[in-house]
Write an enzyme that holds these catalytic residues in place. Structure first.
Site, PDB file in Angstrom:
ATOM      1  N   TYR A   1       0.921  -1.166   0.033  1.00  0.00           N
ATOM      2  CA  TYR A   1       0.097  -0.092   0.163  1.00  0.00           C
ATOM      3  C   TYR A   1       0.752   1.118   0.080  1.00  0.00           C
ATOM      4  O   TYR A   1       1.958   1.199   0.755  1.00  0.00           O
ATOM      5  CB  TYR A   1      -0.824  -0.042   1.232  1.00  0.00           C
ATOM      6  CG  TYR A   1      -1.738   1.229   1.343  1.00  0.00           C
ATOM      7  CD1 TYR A   1      -2.992   1.229   0.706  1.00  0.00           C
ATOM      8  CD2 TYR A   1      -1.558   2.312   2.431  1.00  0.00           C
ATOM      9  CE1 TYR A   1      -3.751   2.267   0.756  1.00  0.00           C
ATOM     10  CE2 TYR A   1      -2.387   3.211   2.474  1.00  0.00           C
ATOM     11  CZ  TYR A   1      -3.613   3.342   1.836  1.00  0.00           C
ATOM     12  OH  TYR A   1      -4.375   4.591   1.908  1.00  0.00           O
TER      13      TYR A   1
ATOM     14  N   ASP B   1       9.409   2.741  -0.868  1.00  0.00           N
ATOM     15  CA  ASP B   1       8.321   3.418   0.217  1.00  0.00           C
ATOM     16  C   ASP B   1       8.543   3.061   1.580  1.00  0.00           C
ATOM     17  O   ASP B   1       8.438   2.019   2.061  1.00  0.00           O
ATOM     18  CB  ASP B   1       7.014   2.865  -0.435  1.00  0.00           C
ATOM     19  CG  ASP B   1       6.122   3.532   0.588  1.00  0.00           C
ATOM     20  OD1 ASP B   1       5.922   4.060   1.933  1.00  0.00           O
ATOM     21  OD2 ASP B   1       4.608   3.536   0.508  1.00  0.00           O
TER      22      ASP B   1
ATOM     23  N   LYS C   1       5.070  10.112   8.318  1.00  0.00           N
ATOM     24  CA  LYS C   1       4.900  10.898   9.624  1.00  0.00           C
ATOM     25  C   LYS C   1       5.860  10.747  10.449  1.00  0.00           C
ATOM     26  O   LYS C   1       6.180  11.782  11.708  1.00  0.00           O
ATOM     27  CB  LYS C   1       3.532  10.576   9.870  1.00  0.00           C
ATOM     28  CG  LYS C   1       3.305   8.941  10.084  1.00  0.00           C
ATOM     29  CD  LYS C   1       1.800   8.822   9.509  1.00  0.00           C
ATOM     30  CE  LYS C   1       1.795   7.110   9.179  1.00  0.00           C
ATOM     31  NZ  LYS C   1       1.130   6.958   8.018  1.00  0.00           N
TER      32      LYS C   1
HETATM   33  N1  HOZ Z   1      -3.665   2.926   6.133  1.00  0.00           N
HETATM   34  C1  HOZ Z   1      -3.246   3.348   7.501  1.00  0.00           C
HETATM   35  C2  HOZ Z   1      -2.516   1.785   7.956  1.00  0.00           C
HETATM   36  N2  HOZ Z   1      -1.429   1.337   7.197  1.00  0.00           N
HETATM   37  C3  HOZ Z   1      -4.253   3.453   8.233  1.00  0.00           C
HETATM   38  C4  HOZ Z   1      -4.332   4.835   8.305  1.00  0.00           C
HETATM   39  C5  HOZ Z   1      -5.537   5.311   9.345  1.00  0.00           C
HETATM   40  O1  HOZ Z   1      -6.577   5.124   9.618  1.00  0.00           O
HETATM   41  O2  HOZ Z   1      -4.914   6.328  10.220  1.00  0.00           O
END
Ligand code: HOZ
Length: 428
Positions: free
Chosen positions: A144, A239, A267
């Site tokens: 992802y 990534d 982040k």
């Molecule tokens: N796609 C995020 C985890 N790999 C989740 C993001 C969220 O819900 O804050």
């Protein structure tokens, strides 16, 4: 535990926010309960609106590697906020953070800050296309890279969790420029990359997959990927939104000693604030506007609060022995969990790389998307609810990662082991 206030909040949220949440996985649909609403976090704990306390293994999906509300990060935020929160103009702090990132990541000579991991991957792919003059992006099933159009083909995270088919809303013309191939399969990788008709601009990969649960690259896989992309002039993008500054200070590229052309960060480089970045060889990065023709921009890019928190966070991670201690802690914890699983008779595959881990409820090894999909998600859902009820906050999906942080104490981890033991006994 009582969840009365959270339940009320969820009802209210659903009136105004689609699904009651601002990111799908956290709606907890796949684990068969309503989400708890978090009001406060300190160190290793998060607290919900009913006042329940949990040991947190989500860690804001990774960045809270030092725990929540670390005093140095909070002080940096206070000190910055009093002088203004956004200027949409250059600031000295962005040079300081950029220097730290360039010094840390072996592949990065120049870096551009953005506001999220999605923005970073989306911009890196645009840059790779602009640089090579080609269109096709190769990704891996179950990885992802945020929610930009090009990546929602066989994607991990919420896309697998919610079983969303294909990519509604993404034009066919974009989908046809994305090829998704199996993770850890060198044969398919080589055949795809050597196909001259494909016009491949770049390959993007999570060097340790973290969005189909934790899946490690098999020995030789990243090496093969690097040598093929180098030989064929294809841009290799790591990534490292999850692995950057987590597996080691220099990320997965330092951990595995494989140097990509471009790297995306998230982040963690903002101490948990909304930040992303992409960087790499100057020869490629110089194609970004204003030096080059590839456009990318953002008012909040290099935001002073995010930069200040990021500098404070990275300084904390520079402490000698930090990553060795985290590895030891995570290794010991995983071993305990493995023993608990073994004694319980529940089929569990515990995958771990450094401070990232996933317990898959399956008897077969998990090495790619297809094997991850064999996990018993109903069993995970029950386990999730049971753990939550005992004060352990796990990711609300089988296909995410549990994060170990420096803030989790021996007692916190001991509690998690005990509760896992209890939960496994009550699963069958
Ligand atoms: N796609 C995020 C985890 N790999 C989740 C993001 C969220 O819900 O804050």
């Amino acid at each position: 535990m009582e969840y009365t206030v959270s339940k009320k909040l969820f009802t209210e949220a659903r009136k105004y926010i689609p699904g009651g949440v601002n990111s799908p996985v956290r709606a907890c649909k796949s684990v068969g309960c309503d989400p708890v609403f978090i009001t406060k976090a300190r160190g290793a704990s998060v607290f919900d609106a009913d006042g329940n306390e949990y040991v947190d293994f989500v860690c804001s999906w990774g960045p809270m590697i030092m725990g929540h509300a670390h005093p140095d990060i909070i002080a940096a935020l206070h000190g910055t906020a009093v002088n203004g929160t956004s200027f949409g103009a250059p600031t000295p702090t962005e040079i300081e953070l950029a220097t730290m990132v360039v010094e840390a990541l072996p592949s990065i000579e120049k870096v551009r800050f953005v506001s999220s991991g999605t923005e970073a991957t989306m911009s890196a792919v645009r840059l790779a296309r602009g640089y090579t003059g080609r269109n096709v992006v190769v990704k891996f099933d179950g990885c992802y890279h945020g929610h930009a159009d090009s990546f929602l083909v066989k994607a991990g995270s919420g896309v697998i969790t919610l079983g969303i088919p294909g990519s509604p809303g993404v034009p066919d013309d974009i989908v046809k420029n994305t090829i998704s191939i199996p993770y850890n399969n060198q044969e398919v990788l080589e055949k795809t990359l050597r196909d001259e008709e494909l016009d491949i601009a770049c390959v993007i990969i999570e060097p340790v997959a973290g969005n189909m649960g934790c899946v490690a690259p098999q020995p030789g896989f990243l090496e093969k990927l690097r040598s093929l992309t180098e030989e064929l002039g294809i841009v290799l993008i790591f990534d490292e939104v999850i692995t950057g500054f987590r597996l080691s200070y220099g990320g997965a590229q330092e951990y595995y000693n494989i140097i990509p052309d471009l790297t995306c960060l998230g982040k963690i480089i903002g101490g948990g604030l909304p930040v992303g970045a992409y960087g790499g060889k100057a020869e490629i990065m110089d194609n970004i506007a204003p030096d080059g023709p590839v456009y990318q921009a953002g008012t909040l890019s290099g935001n002073p609060l995010a930069m200040a928190a990021g500098i404070a966070a990275l300084k904390l991670l520079q402490r000698d022995g930090f990553y060795d201690e985290l590895e030891e802690k995570a290794g010991g914890f995983a071993e305990r969990l493995q023993n608990v699983a073994g004694a319980s008779g529940i089929p569990v595959q515990l995958n771990r790389v450094g401070s990232l881990m996933t317990s898959f409820f399956t008897s077969e090894q998990v090495t790619d998307f297809d094997s991850a999909m064999k996990a018993d998600t109903d069993m995970y859902a029950k386990h999730y609810r049971q753990m939550l009820s005992k004060g352990i906050y796990l990711a609300p999906s089988q296909f995410e990662v549990a994060f170990i942080s420096a803030a989790q104490s021996k007692n916190d981890l001991e509690k998690a082991v005990k509760m896992t033991e209890w939960s496994f006994k009550n699963l069958l």
